[in-house]
Design an enzyme around this catalytic site. Structure first.
Site, mmCIF file in Angstrom:
data_model
loop_
_atom_site.group_PDB
_atom_site.id
_atom_site.type_symbol
_atom_site.label_atom_id
_atom_site.label_comp_id
_atom_site.label_asym_id
_atom_site.label_seq_id
_atom_site.Cartn_x
_atom_site.Cartn_y
_atom_site.Cartn_z
ATOM 1 N N MET A 127 -52.315 31.718 -36.409
ATOM 2 C CA MET A 127 -53.485 31.083 -37.020
ATOM 3 C C MET A 127 -53.312 29.564 -37.023
ATOM 4 S SD MET A 127 -54.217 33.736 -40.166
ATOM 5 C CE MET A 127 -55.522 32.776 -40.938
ATOM 6 N N PHE A 128 -54.404 28.854 -37.215
ATOM 7 C CA PHE A 128 -54.421 27.376 -37.275
ATOM 8 C C PHE A 128 -53.970 26.731 -35.958
ATOM 9 C CE2 PHE A 128 -53.055 29.243 -41.375
ATOM 10 C CZ PHE A 128 -54.271 29.155 -42.024
ATOM 11 N N GLY A 134 -56.201 26.590 -33.200
ATOM 12 C CA GLY A 134 -57.354 26.118 -32.419
ATOM 13 C C GLY A 134 -57.991 27.156 -31.517
ATOM 14 N N LYS A 135 -57.792 28.448 -31.811
ATOM 15 C CA LYS A 135 -58.392 29.493 -30.971
ATOM 16 C C LYS A 135 -59.923 29.435 -31.012
ATOM 17 C CE LYS A 135 -56.691 32.997 -33.216
ATOM 18 N NZ LYS A 135 -56.102 32.207 -34.311
ATOM 19 N N ASP A 174 -65.679 36.332 -31.679
ATOM 20 C CA ASP A 174 -64.619 35.673 -32.453
ATOM 21 C C ASP A 174 -63.833 36.716 -33.251
ATOM 22 O OD1 ASP A 174 -63.231 33.363 -33.293
ATOM 23 O OD2 ASP A 174 -64.347 33.322 -35.188
ATOM 24 N N GLU A 175 -62.590 36.442 -33.509
ATOM 25 C CA GLU A 175 -61.719 37.352 -34.289
ATOM 26 C C GLU A 175 -61.740 38.764 -33.682
ATOM 27 O OE1 GLU A 175 -59.840 35.960 -36.403
ATOM 28 O OE2 GLU A 175 -60.923 34.172 -37.059
ATOM 29 N N GLN A 218 -59.520 40.600 -32.662
ATOM 30 C CA GLN A 218 -58.423 41.499 -33.073
ATOM 31 C C GLN A 218 -58.861 42.534 -34.104
ATOM 32 O OE1 GLN A 218 -58.491 38.289 -34.047
ATOM 33 N NE2 GLN A 218 -58.228 38.202 -36.255
ATOM 34 N N CYS A 271 -40.406 24.418 -40.286
ATOM 35 C CA CYS A 271 -39.611 23.409 -39.561
ATOM 36 C C CYS A 271 -40.456 22.299 -38.939
ATOM 37 C CB CYS A 271 -38.753 24.076 -38.487
ATOM 38 S SG CYS A 271 -39.738 24.857 -37.181
ATOM 39 N N CYS A 284 -42.962 29.613 -36.679
ATOM 40 C CA CYS A 284 -42.285 29.891 -35.413
ATOM 41 C C CYS A 284 -41.527 31.219 -35.566
ATOM 42 C CB CYS A 284 -41.340 28.750 -35.041
ATOM 43 S SG CYS A 284 -39.947 28.591 -36.169
HETATM 44 P P1 TMP Z 1 -57.837 32.654 -37.630
HETATM 45 O O1 TMP Z 1 -56.746 32.976 -36.681
HETATM 46 O O2 TMP Z 1 -59.125 32.393 -36.948
HETATM 47 O O3 TMP Z 1 -57.498 31.581 -38.587
HETATM 48 O O4 TMP Z 1 -58.151 33.945 -38.505
HETATM 49 C C1 TMP Z 1 -57.397 35.082 -38.507
HETATM 50 C C2 TMP Z 1 -57.964 36.064 -39.504
HETATM 51 O O5 TMP Z 1 -57.213 37.263 -39.440
HETATM 52 C C3 TMP Z 1 -57.903 35.614 -40.965
HETATM 53 O O6 TMP Z 1 -59.060 36.056 -41.669
HETATM 54 C C4 TMP Z 1 -56.720 36.371 -41.525
HETATM 55 C C5 TMP Z 1 -56.752 37.634 -40.725
HETATM 56 N N1 TMP Z 1 -55.475 38.319 -40.538
HETATM 57 C C6 TMP Z 1 -55.375 39.656 -40.922
HETATM 58 O O7 TMP Z 1 -56.315 40.252 -41.416
HETATM 59 N N2 TMP Z 1 -54.190 40.295 -40.720
HETATM 60 C C7 TMP Z 1 -53.121 39.691 -40.142
HETATM 61 O O8 TMP Z 1 -52.084 40.348 -39.972
HETATM 62 C C8 TMP Z 1 -53.235 38.307 -39.746
HETATM 63 C C9 TMP Z 1 -52.082 37.618 -39.122
HETATM 64 C C10 TMP Z 1 -54.440 37.670 -39.965
HETATM 65 MG MG MG Z 2 -60.567 31.808 -35.950
#
Ligand code: TMP
Ligand code: MG
Length: 190
Positions: free
Chosen positions: A1-2, A4-5, A77-78, A80, A137, A174
């Site tokens: 996360m954070f 820039g995806k 988006d998102e 996953q 780090c 990391c």
């Molecule tokens: P982002 O990568 O755009 O910041 O958002 C990722 C989103 O995924 C955020 O809402 C948190 C969520 N997330 C989960 O639900 N489970 C996870 O294991 C992780 C790493 C993120």
């Molecule tokens: Mg996002």
């Protein structure tokens, strides 16, 4: 996360729009972090988006809206968060000439791959891997996401895979500084 995806996704979609393509953007309905009807980056860049449910109905909505309204390219988006059913929808849309751009996390907080990412990644004609600054780090090598529990400690392996959140619940880390209490050690078997 954070890392820039979402910025990168919005940038790609803007280029497509400039080239005259009809473009739609979809997002999971559960991601209301900044806005319900927009995709918003952590830096506040916004784009209108169609929120869809994370089930068969949501997947059907993506396909029907794209074909009925003749979108030439779509963004998701998102990605996953989506169920395995999205794979067939994506392959179907690709067969119908729709360009698909998606942004998502490779790994969950446990450091394990999200199922739909594993299913779809091999079909990508191009992938862009982003990284962030590790919160411990400060090296620009963060490829993992640390979930933080309500007690301020690293979240246990057994927690649910999906918990929507931002800086309140997650940090970029990391490999060295990513902690998952309760994660079983990998056994080497032959
Ligand atoms: P982002 O990568 O755009 O910041 O958002 C990722 C989103 O995924 C955020 O809402 C948190 C969520 N997330 C989960 O639900 N489970 C996870 O294991 C992780 C790493 C993120
Ligand atoms: Mg996002």
């Amino acid at each position: 996360m954070f890392s820039g995806k979402t910025d990168e996704l919005l940038r790609q979609l803007r280029i497509l729009k400039h080239s005259g393509k009809k473009v739609a953007l979809f997002k999971p309905i559960i991601d209301t972090r900044y806005s319900a009807g927009e995709v918003v980056t952590h830096d506040g860049v916004k784009e209108q988006a169609i929120p869809v449910e994370l089930n068969e109905n949501g997947v059907k909505q993506i396909v029907e809206k794209t074909l009925n309204e003749k979108y030439e390219a779509i963004g998701i988006d998102e990605i996953q968060f989506f169920p395995e059913k999205l794979k067939n929808a994506v392959l179907f849309l690709l067969d119908n000439g729709v360009e698909i751009y998606a942004s998502g996390l490779n790994l969950n907080f446990r450091g394990e791959p999200w199922q739909i990412i594993q299913e779809l990644m091999p079909y990508a004609t191009k992938t862009i891997s982003t990284k962030a600054v590790c919160s411990v780090c400060k090296q620009y090598e963060a490829t993992r996401t640390q979930r933080i529990g309500s007690n301020g400690k690293p979240a246990h392996y057994s927690e649910p895979e999906i918990i929507v959140g931002g800086k309140d619940r997650y940090e970029a880390r990391c490999v060295k500084h990513h902690e998952v209490p309760g994660k079983p050690k990998t056994e080497f078997k032959v």
